[in-house]
Enzyme design. Structure first.
Site, PDB file in Angstrom:
ATOM      1  N   GLY A  53       0.813  -1.210   0.000  1.00 44.06           N
ATOM      2  CA  GLY A  53       0.000   0.000   0.000  1.00 44.06           C
ATOM      3  C   GLY A  53       0.847   1.261   0.000  1.00 44.06           C
ATOM      4  CG  ASP A  54      -0.691   4.681   1.971  1.00 43.59           C
ATOM      5  OD1 ASP A  54      -0.809   3.535   2.454  1.00 43.59           O
ATOM      6  OD2 ASP A  54      -1.091   5.697   2.542  1.00 43.59           O
ATOM      7  N   GLY A  55       2.124   3.035   2.380  1.00 46.29           N
ATOM      8  CA  GLY A  55       3.285   3.007   3.268  1.00 46.29           C
ATOM      9  C   GLY A  55       4.455   2.302   2.605  1.00 46.29           C
TER      10      GLY A  55
ATOM     11  CG  ASP B  48      -8.963  -0.665   2.480  1.00 44.98           C
ATOM     12  OD1 ASP B  48      -9.781  -1.552   2.753  1.00 44.98           O
ATOM     13  OD2 ASP B  48      -8.154  -0.194   3.289  1.00 44.98           O
TER      14      ASP B  48
ATOM     15  NE  ARG C  58      -6.082  -7.811   5.687  1.00 43.90           N
ATOM     16  CZ  ARG C  58      -5.696  -6.602   5.327  1.00 43.90           C
ATOM     17  NH1 ARG C  58      -5.451  -6.324   4.067  1.00 43.90           N
ATOM     18  NH2 ARG C  58      -5.535  -5.664   6.222  1.00 43.90           N
TER      19      ARG C  58
ATOM     20  CD  GLU D  36     -11.989  -0.576   8.978  1.00 37.83           C
ATOM     21  OE1 GLU D  36     -11.201  -0.851   8.072  1.00 37.83           O
ATOM     22  OE2 GLU D  36     -11.864  -0.974  10.141  1.00 37.83           O
TER      23      GLU D  36
HETATM   24  P1  ATP Z   1      -1.756  -1.141   4.006  1.00 41.50           P
HETATM   25  O1  ATP Z   1      -2.548  -0.303   3.062  1.00 41.50           O
HETATM   26  O2  ATP Z   1      -2.188  -2.533   4.038  1.00 41.50           O
HETATM   27  O3  ATP Z   1      -1.628  -0.537   5.365  1.00 41.50           O
HETATM   28  P2  ATP Z   1       0.883  -0.222   3.567  1.00 41.50           P
HETATM   29  O4  ATP Z   1       1.932  -0.542   2.577  1.00 41.50           O
HETATM   30  O5  ATP Z   1       0.395   1.186   3.584  1.00 41.50           O
HETATM   31  O6  ATP Z   1      -0.298  -1.231   3.364  1.00 41.50           O
HETATM   32  P3  ATP Z   1       2.270   0.158   6.076  1.00 41.50           P
HETATM   33  O7  ATP Z   1       2.302  -0.655   7.296  1.00 41.50           O
HETATM   34  O8  ATP Z   1       1.869   1.578   6.167  1.00 41.50           O
HETATM   35  O9  ATP Z   1       1.367  -0.631   5.023  1.00 41.50           O
HETATM   36  O10 ATP Z   1       3.700   0.131   5.388  1.00 41.50           O
HETATM   37  C1  ATP Z   1       4.384  -1.085   5.188  1.00 41.50           C
HETATM   38  C2  ATP Z   1       5.815  -0.947   5.610  1.00 41.50           C
HETATM   39  O11 ATP Z   1       6.417   0.058   4.816  1.00 41.50           O
HETATM   40  C3  ATP Z   1       6.015  -0.490   7.048  1.00 41.50           C
HETATM   41  O12 ATP Z   1       5.987  -1.580   7.930  1.00 41.50           O
HETATM   42  C4  ATP Z   1       7.362   0.159   7.007  1.00 41.50           C
HETATM   43  O13 ATP Z   1       8.374  -0.813   7.095  1.00 41.50           O
HETATM   44  C5  ATP Z   1       7.398   0.751   5.597  1.00 41.50           C
HETATM   45  N1  ATP Z   1       7.065   2.187   5.627  1.00 41.50           N
HETATM   46  C6  ATP Z   1       5.850   2.735   5.691  1.00 41.50           C
HETATM   47  N2  ATP Z   1       5.923   4.069   5.710  1.00 41.50           N
HETATM   48  C7  ATP Z   1       7.225   4.374   5.666  1.00 41.50           C
HETATM   49  C8  ATP Z   1       7.975   5.598   5.645  1.00 41.50           C
HETATM   50  N3  ATP Z   1       7.362   6.776   5.698  1.00 41.50           N
HETATM   51  N4  ATP Z   1       9.296   5.509   5.577  1.00 41.50           N
HETATM   52  C9  ATP Z   1       9.922   4.327   5.527  1.00 41.50           C
HETATM   53  N5  ATP Z   1       9.283   3.171   5.545  1.00 41.50           N
HETATM   54  C10 ATP Z   1       7.959   3.168   5.602  1.00 41.50           C
END
Ligand code: ATP
Length: 772
Positions: A118-120, A166, A301, A265
Site C-alpha cells: 500500500g501507500d506506506g 480497500d 482479506r 468501518e
Molecule cells: P496497508 O494499506 O495494508 O496498510 P501499507 O503498505 O500502507 O499497506 P504500512 O504498514 O503503512 O502498510 O507500510 C508497510 C511498511 O512500509 C512499514 O511496515 C514500514 O516498514 C514501511 N514504511 C511505511 N511508511 C514508511 C515511511 N514513511 N518511511 C519508511 N518506511 C515506511
C-alpha cells in the site's frame, strides 16, 4: 481490458538482479504478482530475488533474501495472502534500518526493487531510493562496503505495484485484492440476507475501509443493500438517523422483510462523528426492528484470489519488470496503475500524496473534494445505487412522457441478467415509466406472457443467477406477430438482455422498421452471455461469473492432478467460436496452453506441446511438479476433439505422464453472479433507461398525425451498450454490423488476443529449449 506492452525486444543485455517484496496488509493476488515478476524476470535474462517479510527481510538480510528459480513460484496463482510473507517493519522507518537494507541489497548485487503493497510500502521504497547515494557513501565511509562493491550500483530502481483490498490508491482505478475481497463480502451478505428474510430481521454489516468507501459502496451495489454509509459521502449529522429510519420503515411498509445496511468501518457524519454499526443497530431496535450486527473482519482479506485479481496481478507483474528494464536514474519511481483499463506508469509519490489528500479532505470536511479524488466511476456508482434503492415519493416530471419499457431476456442465461433487470425496473419506476416484463423471450411475447413489474417484485434479484424472466434461444423471427404484440401491449421502448441472439434480433427489428412502425421505438441491448462474443463491448454480463466458475473448476482439477503429480488434463470450455473464456481462464489458472479458434490448432502445435510436457515431466526426477492443464475451447477443431487431444498426449507421453479430459459444461454459467457482473449490470441498466428516454421522440398530439405516440427511425436509437476502455457507450447496431463476423457469431475485435503468448511464456518458458 488489459492492454499490456510486453515484448521480447526489450530484453537488455545487462543481467539485472531484481528484488521483490510484499509488504503492508496482505491481499489476494500478491502471489500471482510474485509468480509473474519472477518468471518474466527470468525470461528476460534477469535474476529474481524474493525478499521475505517485506522490509524486515531487507533489513535482516541473510536467508531472508533468496534467489527464486522458475519452479519456486509453482502453484502460487491460486493461493491467497502472500507466501513470501509480510510484516510491519518499524526499523525500516529509521535511517539505520534503511542503511542496513542498502547494505543487504548491495551484498546481493540487487539494485532494482519491485515492491507490492500500500501507500506506506511505496513511500518506504521511495525514501530508500532518494537516500540511496547517501547510504552507499556512509557504508563505504564506515568500511562496511568497498568502492568496488558499490560502484556498479550507483542508483536504485524502484517500481511499485499496489496491493490493497480497500482500493484506496489514487491514480489507479483498481488495486490488487479489492475484487477478491468484494467476492467474500458479497458471499457473506448473500448468506445474511436469507436469514434476515427468514426472521424478518435487519442486519448492519460492517466492512473494511477507513478512509475509503469503495468496498462498502460496491458491496451495497452488488448485494442490493438497503442503506450504505461511506466516509466520502457523510450524511447530515442532525438528519441521518431520521432519514434512515424513514427509508427503512417505508420499505417495510411496502412489504419488505429483510433489511441490509452496509457500513464502512470509517463511516462518519458531516460533523466527522463516527457512525458505528452498533449505533445503527440501537436506532433500529428502538424502532422495533429486530436487528443484528455482523462485523466481517479478516474474512475480507480474501483467501483464494478471484480470476480478476489473478489476471490483474499477473499482468501488472509483467509491466513492473518492463518498467524496471526501462528505468533511468532521472525518471521518478513509477507505480503500475490501471487507467481507462490500460496499464500505465504513474509517478509513485504523486499517487501517494493524492491518496493522503482524500483523508485530509475528509478531515477538513471538504467532502466534494474527497469524492473528486476518487475515480469518476465511484460517484457514478453512488448515484446509480441511490436511484435503484430509494423509491421516489413524487411522480417525476417526465411522467407525462411516460414510457412502457418492455424487458426481455434472450439466449442462454448469464450472470447479471436479473441484476440488470432489477436496476432497469427501479430506475424506470423512479422516472415515471412502466417496466413490462416479457416472460420466456419472443415466444412469451407472442403468447402475451407479459406483466408490469413492481419495485418489490425485483427486490432480491441482484444476487440471483439464471434468468427470472425465463429466456429462450429463439431470435426475433415472426416479425409481424412481434410487431402486433408490441403494439397491443403498448410497449414503446425495448430493453433486450442477452447474447448474440439478442444482438441479431435487435438488427432484425431495426431493419424491419420501414414495414412495421411498432419497431420505430428506441431499442437497446445489454450484452449478457458468458462467451463475451457480442460486438460493441469488451465485457458482456456473465463473462466474469463464468470465468470464476471455470477457474474454480480448474483449481479443483489441478489439485486432483497434483496428487498423482504426472497428469495432463484437457479441459473443454464454452465460448462458441470466441476464445475469450479459454484465454482469460488459462491466464488465471496457469494453463500450459490454450486451444482456441482465433489461433487455430494443428498437429504441429500438439507436437510442440507434447515435446514440452515430455521435457517437463522428464526433468522432474523428484516428481515434485504439479499436474498440467490445457484449456480447449469447444469449437476449436472438429478433428482434434477433447478426447483425441487427450489420447494423443497420453500416447506420445510414452508413460511419462497420463492424461484425462474434463468437460466443464453448464457449470460454466456459474451460480450467483460475481460482484463484477452485478456492478456492470447496474451500470448498464441505469444508462440504458437514460438511452431509451433520450431516443423516445414523443409525437405532438395536437398535430393529429397518424404516427404512434413514440416514433423514431433514427439509426442512433437502436444500440448495444458496452464497456469500451473505461467508458460505458451505446453504439448503434448500424455501426456494429461492420465489425461483426455473423457466420462465426462474434465480434471481429478481440482485445485479449495478445494474452495467449503470455500464458505460454509464464507456464512453459522455463522448460523450453531456451532455458539457460
Ligand atoms: P496497508 O494499506 O495494508 O496498510 P501499507 O503498505 O500502507 O499497506 P504500512 O504498514 O503503512 O502498510 O507500510 C508497510 C511498511 O512500509 C512499514 O511496515 C514500514 O516498514 C514501511 N514504511 C511505511 N511508511 C514508511 C515511511 N514513511 N518511511 C519508511 N518506511 C515506511
Amino acid at each position: 481490458t488489459f492492454e499490456f506492452s510486453f515484448n521480447n525486444d526489450n530484453v537488455k543485455s545487462v543481467k539485472k538482479r531484481i528484488g521483490l517484496l510484499t509488504s503492508g496488509g496482505d491481499s489476494s493476488g500478491m502471489n500471482a504478482a510474485v509468480r509473474s515478476i519472477v518468471r518474466v524476470a527470468i525470461s528476460q535474462g534477469c535474476e529474481a530475488y524474493a525478499i521475505y517479510e517485506g522490509y524486515e527481510g531487507l533489513v535482516q538480510g541473510g536467508n531472508m533474501i533468496k534467489k527464486f528459480e522458475w519452479s519456486d513460484v509453482r502453484g502460487y496463482l491460486s493461493i491467497g495472502g502472500t507466501l513470501i510473507r509480510t510484516v510491519r517493519c518499524q526499523s525500516f522507518r529509521e535511517h539505520k534500518g534503511r542503511q542496513q537494507a542498502a547494505y543487504n541489497l548491495i551484498k546481493n548485487g540487487i539494485d532494482a526493487l519491485i515492491v507490492c503493497g500500500g501507500d506506506g510500502t511505496l513511500t518506504g521504497a521511495d525514501t530508500l531510493r532518494s537516500e540511496w547515494p547517501g547510504l552507499l557513501k556512509e557504508l563505504v565511509q564506515t568500511g562496511k562496503l568497498t568502492e568496488e562493491e558499490v560502484t556498479p550500483h550507483t542508483y536504485l530502481t524502484i517500481v511499485g505495484i499496489v496491493c490493497s483490498i480497500d482500493n484506496d490508491m489514487a491514480l489507479t482505478d483498481i488495486t490488487i485484492g479489492a475484487v477478491t475481497s468484494l467476492h467474500r463480502i458479497c458471499e457473506a451478505v448473500d448468506c445474511i440476507s436469507s436469514t434476515a428474510f427468514s426472521h424478518s430481521r435487519a442486519f448492519v454489516i460492517e466492512v473494511m475501509g477507513r478512509h475509503c468507501g469503495w468496498l462498502a459502496l460496491m458491496a451495497a451495489i452488488s448485494s442490493g443493500a438497503d442503506y450504505v454509509f461511506i466516509p466520502e459521502r457523510p450524511p447530515e449529522a442532525g438528519k441521518w438517523k431520521e432519514e434512515m429510519l424513514d427509508a427503512i420503515e417505508q420499505q417495510r411498509e411496502a412489504g419488505k422483510r429483510n433489511t441490509i445496511i452496509i457500513v464502512a468501518e470509517g463511516a462518519i457524519d458531516d460533523n466527522l462523528e463516527h457512525i458505528k454499526a452498533d449505533d445503527i443497530r440501537k436506532l433500529l431496535v428502538e424502532a422495533k426492528i429486530d436487528t443484528r450486527v455482523t462485523t466481517l473482519g479478516h474474512i475480507q482479506r480474501g483467501g483464494r484470489p478471484c480470476a480478476y485479481d489473478r489476471n490483474l496481478a499477473t499482468l501488472q507483474g509483467v509491466e513492473a519488470v518492463e518498467a524496471v528494464l526501462r528505468a533511468t536514474p532521472d525518471t521518478p519511481s513509477p507505480m503500475i496503475s490501471v487507467r481507462e483499463n490500460k496499464f500505465v506508469c504513474e509517478p509513485l509519490m504523486k499517487a501517494v500524496k493524492l491518496t493522503h489528500q482524500v483523508a485530509e479532505a475528509i478531515a477538513e470536511k471538504n467532502f466534494r473534494r474527497a469524492m473528486e479524488l476518487r475515480d469518476p466511476e465511484f460517484s457514478a456508482g453512488y448515484e446509480a445505487y441511490l436511484s435503484t434503492t430509494f423509491m421516489k415519493n413524487k411522480a417525476p416530471s417526465q411522467a407525462n412522457h411516460s414510457l412502457k419499457i418492455g424487458i426481455i431476456h434472450i439466449g442462454a442465461p448469464a450472470g447479471g441478467m436479473n441484476a440488470a433487470t432489477r436496476a432497469a425496473v427501479r430506475v424506470a419506476i423512479n422516472h415515471g415509466h412502466k417496466p413490462i416484463a416479457i416472460y420466456n423471450g419472443f415466444s412469451g411475447l407472442l403468447n402475451e406472457n407479459v406483466r408490469e413489474l413492481s419495485w418489490l417484485d425485483v427486490d432480491d434479484w441482484a444476487s440471483k443467477g439464471g434468468s427470472e424472466l425465463g429466456t429462450t434461444k429463439t431470435e426475433a423471427d415472426s416479425l409481424e406477430l412481434i410487431a402486433c404484440q408490441l403494439q397491443k401491449q403498448g410497449i414503446n421502448a425495448l430493453l433486450l438482455i442477452g447474447g448474440f441472439e439478442a444482438y441479431s434480433s435487435l438488427i432484425k427489428l431495426s431493419k424491419a422498421r420501414d414495414k412495421y412502425p411498432a419497431f420505430c421505438i428506441p431499442m437497446v441491448c445489454i450484452p449478457a452471455t458468458i462467451s463475451n462474443n457480442v460486438p460493441g463491448t469488451e465485457f458482456s454480463l456473465g463473462s466474469d461469473t463464468s470465468l470464476n466458475a471455470i477457474v474454480d473448476g480448474c483449481d479443483v482439477i489441478k489439485q486432483s492432478a497434483s496428487a498423482s503429480r504426472r497428469r495432463v488434463f484437457v479441459v473443454e470450455v464454452h465460448g462458441g467460436n470466441c476464445g475469450y473464456l479459454a484465454v482469460m481462464a488459462g491466464l488465471a489458472v496457469g494453463a500450459t496452453n490454450i486451444y482456441a479458434p482465433e489461433y487455430g490448432l494443428s498437429l504441429k502445435i500438439l507436437q510442440e506441446d507434447v515435446n514440452h510436457l515430455v521435457r517437463r515431466f522428464g526433468a522432474d526426477k523428484k516428481r515434485t511438479s504439479s499436474g498440467r492443464l490445457i484449456l480447449r475451447n469447444e469449437s476449436v477443431s472438429s478433428t482434434y476433439t477433447t478426447d483425441v487431444i487427450a489420447n494423443i498426449m497420453q500416447t506420445e507421453g510414452q508413460g511419462l505422464y497420463d492424461s484425462r479430459t474434463s468437460i466443464l459444461g453448464h457449470i460454466q454459467q456459474g451460480g450467483s453472479p460475481s460482484p463484477m457482473d452485478r456492478i456492470r449490470a447496474k451500470t448498464f441498466a441505469v444508462k440504458c433507461v437514460h438511452f431509451l428516454e433520450k431516443h423516445a421522440h414523443f409525437s405532438d398530439p395536437s398535430e393529429k398525425t397518424k404516427l404512434p405516440e413514440v416514433y423514431t427511425k433514427d439509426p442512433e436509437s437502436v444500440a448495444v451498450i458496452g464497456i469500451i476502455g473505461a467508458k460505458i457507450v451505446c453504439t448503434p447496431v448500424s455501426e456494429l454490423e461492420l465489425e461483426t463476423e455473423f457466420d462465426k457469431r462474434k465480434s471481429k475485435k478481440a482485445w485479449w488476443l495478445n494474452v495467449k503468448p503470455l500464458v505460454e511464456l509464464l507456464s512453459k518458458w522455463g522448460y523450453s529449449d531456451n532455458e539457460p
